[in-house]
Design an enzyme around this catalytic site. Sequence first.
Site, PDB file in Angstrom:
ATOM      1  N   SER A  67       0.476  -1.092   0.090  1.00 37.31           N
ATOM      2  CA  SER A  67      -0.093   0.067  -0.232  1.00 37.31           C
ATOM      3  C   SER A  67       0.991   1.115  -0.289  1.00 37.31           C
ATOM      4  O   SER A  67       1.662   1.238  -1.111  1.00 37.31           O
ATOM      5  CB  SER A  67      -0.551  -0.350   1.489  1.00 37.31           C
ATOM      6  OG  SER A  67      -2.005   1.202   0.836  1.00 37.31           O
ATOM      7  N   ASP A  81      -9.671  -3.151  -5.654  1.00 37.80           N
ATOM      8  CA  ASP A  81      -8.973  -2.397  -4.196  1.00 37.80           C
ATOM      9  C   ASP A  81      -9.386  -1.016  -5.447  1.00 37.80           C
ATOM     10  O   ASP A  81      -9.080  -1.078  -6.133  1.00 37.80           O
ATOM     11  CB  ASP A  81      -7.886  -2.874  -4.584  1.00 37.80           C
ATOM     12  CG  ASP A  81      -7.144  -2.073  -3.835  1.00 37.80           C
ATOM     13  OD1 ASP A  81      -7.263  -0.980  -3.846  1.00 37.80           O
ATOM     14  OD2 ASP A  81      -5.508  -2.403  -3.349  1.00 37.80           O
ATOM     15  N   HIS A  95      -7.910  -4.803  -0.574  1.00 42.28           N
ATOM     16  CA  HIS A  95      -6.376  -4.932  -0.472  1.00 42.28           C
ATOM     17  C   HIS A  95      -6.155  -4.690   1.792  1.00 42.28           C
ATOM     18  O   HIS A  95      -7.206  -5.182   2.015  1.00 42.28           O
ATOM     19  CB  HIS A  95      -7.057  -3.266   0.012  1.00 42.28           C
ATOM     20  CG  HIS A  95      -5.889  -1.591   0.079  1.00 42.28           C
ATOM     21  ND1 HIS A  95      -5.435  -1.270  -0.922  1.00 42.28           N
ATOM     22  CD2 HIS A  95      -5.755  -1.407   1.126  1.00 42.28           C
ATOM     23  CE1 HIS A  95      -4.150  -1.008  -0.603  1.00 42.28           C
ATOM     24  NE2 HIS A  95      -3.978  -1.027   0.792  1.00 42.28           N
TER      25      HIS A  95
END
Length: 322
Positions: free
Chosen positions: A167, A261, A291
């Site tokens: 991320s 996502d 995610h």
Amino acid sequence: MLEPEMAAFIERSTTLYPAHQSASSPREQREMYDRYAAAFTPPLPAGIVTQDAVFEAKAGHLIKLRLYRNDAQPGSAVRGTVLYFHGGGFVLGSLDSHQLVTARIAADTGLDVIAVDYRLAPEHPAPAAHDDCLDVTLAALNGRLPFKPFNTFGQPPHNPLQLAGDSAGATLAASVAMRLRDDRVEGIHGLALIYPMLGTEPQMPARDTEAHAPMLTLADVHAFRDFYWGKEPPYPAWTIPLDATRFNGLPPTLAAAVEHDPLRDDARVFIDRVNAAGGAGRLWIGAGLVHGCLRALESSPGAQALHREVCQFLRAHSSHAT
């Protein structure tokens, strides 16, 4: 369609970390996030030992580090080191919050993994996290990280070095790799990006089709972006990988995205640009995943497949394979 095990993971997650927490204060978010992460963090895998250290950045502040080493086979040679930058939107996360990921990578690759506890926003806006990760990476390349030799192996972490992150941590890993390339600093052998955020606005079509995805919404992405970069450009150019003017000269790169996502197509666009520039990029997309799904590593076949993909990539670019 969600993987059934992923649906169960989402249901449990939302009881611990309810949706739309980006509207809460950073302190409140961190408290909830830490409790949530702890609930999904098992004991260390068998054979994994850790060592904590503190690194002094160029600006004088301290950065906490944690080294994970697979001690299951005494006398075997460590084949390389992975610097891991955790996710959390530049606002959340710590050495503890991502121990599930870092410990399992060390256990399943045999590589040393060093987790980096960089400064967080909004107290420390851009480019603070980037500067911290760059400082640590340069120190690792020069053998200057403050770890003591382990008794079993008698050696500190050593090169070859790879960068990895999930991320926001993938933003940091990609940015550092590109900055080192621009500064003509060699020594990064691989770059592993897990459900990466690579720009200040997610790429289409996932930006719209997955705007309300479980675990991370487009509104969440925007809130975290504003905490770190601010609401108005200009932003420090080197901190946004997809805004780069060139994509050549990077180490072999894996971008592992997930279907549900809003950031999914960041990975695709980045790898397309790397390959178009003559680089070695690989895109992997996990069907039915969301995610943050690596927290479901013990229950989800899809999360396990993602983890295997990352571990295979890191092993392939370790000293054992070169």
